[in-house]
Design a protein around this motif. Sequence first.
Motif, PDB file in Angstrom:
ATOM      1  N   UNK A   1       0.852  -1.173   0.000  1.00  0.00           N
ATOM      2  CA  UNK A   1       0.000   0.000   0.000  1.00  0.00           C
ATOM      3  C   UNK A   1       0.901   1.241   0.000  1.00  0.00           C
ATOM      4  N   UNK A   2       0.619   2.154  -0.898  1.00  0.00           N
ATOM      5  CA  UNK A   2       1.440   3.364  -0.995  1.00  0.00           C
ATOM      6  C   UNK A   2       0.926   4.429  -0.030  1.00  0.00           C
ATOM      7  N   UNK A   3       1.758   5.438   0.179  1.00  0.00           N
ATOM      8  CA  UNK A   3       1.387   6.539   1.089  1.00  0.00           C
ATOM      9  C   UNK A   3       0.175   7.280   0.554  1.00  0.00           C
ATOM     10  N   UNK A   4       0.108   7.420  -0.751  1.00  0.00           N
ATOM     11  CA  UNK A   4      -1.026   8.139  -1.349  1.00  0.00           C
ATOM     12  C   UNK A   4      -2.327   7.384  -1.144  1.00  0.00           C
ATOM     13  N   UNK A   5      -2.276   6.070  -1.212  1.00  0.00           N
ATOM     14  CA  UNK A   5      -3.469   5.267  -0.999  1.00  0.00           C
ATOM     15  C   UNK A   5      -3.901   5.313   0.463  1.00  0.00           C
ATOM     16  N   UNK A   6      -2.941   5.230   1.371  1.00  0.00           N
ATOM     17  CA  UNK A   6      -3.268   5.186   2.796  1.00  0.00           C
ATOM     18  C   UNK A   6      -3.767   6.523   3.323  1.00  0.00           C
ATOM     19  N   UNK A   7      -3.165   7.612   2.889  1.00  0.00           N
ATOM     20  CA  UNK A   7      -3.497   8.927   3.440  1.00  0.00           C
ATOM     21  C   UNK A   7      -4.304   9.809   2.507  1.00  0.00           C
ATOM     22  N   UNK A   8      -4.519   9.358   1.301  1.00  0.00           N
ATOM     23  CA  UNK A   8      -5.274  10.163   0.352  1.00  0.00           C
ATOM     24  C   UNK A   8      -4.497  11.404  -0.044  1.00  0.00           C
ATOM     25  N   UNK A   9      -5.179  12.517  -0.199  1.00  0.00           N
ATOM     26  CA  UNK A   9      -4.488  13.733  -0.646  1.00  0.00           C
ATOM     27  C   UNK A   9      -3.657  14.408   0.452  1.00  0.00           C
ATOM     28  N   UNK A  10      -3.674  13.866   1.669  1.00  0.00           N
ATOM     29  CA  UNK A  10      -2.970  14.496   2.790  1.00  0.00           C
ATOM     30  C   UNK A  10      -1.529  14.049   2.947  1.00  0.00           C
ATOM     31  N   UNK A  11      -1.053  13.088   2.159  1.00  0.00           N
ATOM     32  CA  UNK A  11       0.284  12.562   2.375  1.00  0.00           C
ATOM     33  C   UNK A  11       1.385  13.602   2.187  1.00  0.00           C
ATOM     34  N   UNK A  12       1.297  14.554   1.239  1.00  0.00           N
ATOM     35  CA  UNK A  12       2.387  15.533   1.132  1.00  0.00           C
ATOM     36  C   UNK A  12       2.509  16.400   2.391  1.00  0.00           C
ATOM     37  N   UNK A  13       1.393  16.697   3.024  1.00  0.00           N
ATOM     38  CA  UNK A  13       1.430  17.523   4.239  1.00  0.00           C
ATOM     39  C   UNK A  13       2.077  16.760   5.398  1.00  0.00           C
ATOM     40  N   UNK A  14       1.807  15.472   5.492  1.00  0.00           N
ATOM     41  CA  UNK A  14       2.432  14.655   6.525  1.00  0.00           C
ATOM     42  C   UNK A  14       3.944  14.594   6.318  1.00  0.00           C
ATOM     43  N   UNK A  15       4.371  14.420   5.076  1.00  0.00           N
ATOM     44  CA  UNK A  15       5.803  14.397   4.771  1.00  0.00           C
ATOM     45  C   UNK A  15       6.432  15.745   5.110  1.00  0.00           C
ATOM     46  N   UNK A  16       5.747  16.828   4.780  1.00  0.00           N
ATOM     47  CA  UNK A  16       6.252  18.168   5.095  1.00  0.00           C
ATOM     48  C   UNK A  16       6.424  18.363   6.592  1.00  0.00           C
ATOM     49  N   UNK A  17       5.471  17.895   7.377  1.00  0.00           N
ATOM     50  CA  UNK A  17       5.564  18.016   8.837  1.00  0.00           C
ATOM     51  C   UNK A  17       6.699  17.147   9.373  1.00  0.00           C
ATOM     52  N   UNK A  18       6.788  15.902   8.903  1.00  0.00           N
ATOM     53  CA  UNK A  18       7.800  14.981   9.418  1.00  0.00           C
ATOM     54  C   UNK A  18       9.218  15.355   9.005  1.00  0.00           C
ATOM     55  N   UNK A  19       9.390  15.861   7.807  1.00  0.00           N
ATOM     56  CA  UNK A  19      10.729  16.131   7.295  1.00  0.00           C
ATOM     57  C   UNK A  19      11.120  17.603   7.445  1.00  0.00           C
ATOM     58  N   UNK A  20      10.164  18.501   7.360  1.00  0.00           N
ATOM     59  CA  UNK A  20      10.488  19.921   7.411  1.00  0.00           C
ATOM     60  C   UNK A  20      10.287  20.578   8.753  1.00  0.00           C
ATOM     61  N   UNK A  21       9.170  20.320   9.386  1.00  0.00           N
ATOM     62  CA  UNK A  21       8.816  21.039  10.609  1.00  0.00           C
ATOM     63  C   UNK A  21       9.436  20.419  11.859  1.00  0.00           C
ATOM     64  N   UNK A  22       9.220  19.142  12.075  1.00  0.00           N
ATOM     65  CA  UNK A  22       9.657  18.509  13.318  1.00  0.00           C
ATOM     66  C   UNK A  22      11.168  18.555  13.560  1.00  0.00           C
ATOM     67  N   UNK A  23      12.004  18.269  12.559  1.00  0.00           N
ATOM     68  CA  UNK A  23      13.445  18.355  12.844  1.00  0.00           C
ATOM     69  C   UNK A  23      13.895  19.753  13.277  1.00  0.00           C
ATOM     70  N   UNK A  24      13.302  20.787  12.717  1.00  0.00           N
ATOM     71  CA  UNK A  24      13.650  22.154  13.125  1.00  0.00           C
ATOM     72  C   UNK A  24      13.070  22.493  14.488  1.00  0.00           C
ATOM     73  N   UNK A  25      11.874  22.048  14.734  1.00  0.00           N
ATOM     74  CA  UNK A  25      11.203  22.392  15.988  1.00  0.00           C
ATOM     75  C   UNK A  25      11.899  21.765  17.192  1.00  0.00           C
TER      76      UNK A  25
END
Length: 120
Positions: A1-25
């Motif tokens: 199962x791909x990320x797009x299938x599991x999360x629908x249209x929200x997967x890019x936002x999850x990746x942005x939070x996990x890779x962009x926001x959390x490491x800086x925060x």
Amino acid sequence: MSAETALGPWWPYLVLILVGFLPNEIWRVLAVVLSSGLDENSEILTWVRAVATTLLAGVVAKLLLSPGGALAAVPFAGRLGSLAAGLAGFYAVRRSVIAGVLIGEAALVAIAWWARTGAP
């Protein structure tokens, strides 16, 4: 199962939070915790402020002298004028950073629009 299938249209936002926001925060929270006992006038914080100011000045100089993208279409005099307007706004509104940024940005947008349309 791909990320797009599991999360629908929200997967890019999850990746942005996990890779962009959390490491800086994590580093920001750690800095707040570790700096809680420091004196604001200590030598280390004076040095940190000097380095931060120098980096910001370098970024502004790069954007002013060798811009890329749409900013390159704005004439040098227009970029310099918007910088001057931002500085004037900063000092005119009791050294307010937000006022300086907003006034400088408004001047830059107005000059870019004028340069694009050729308005008199």
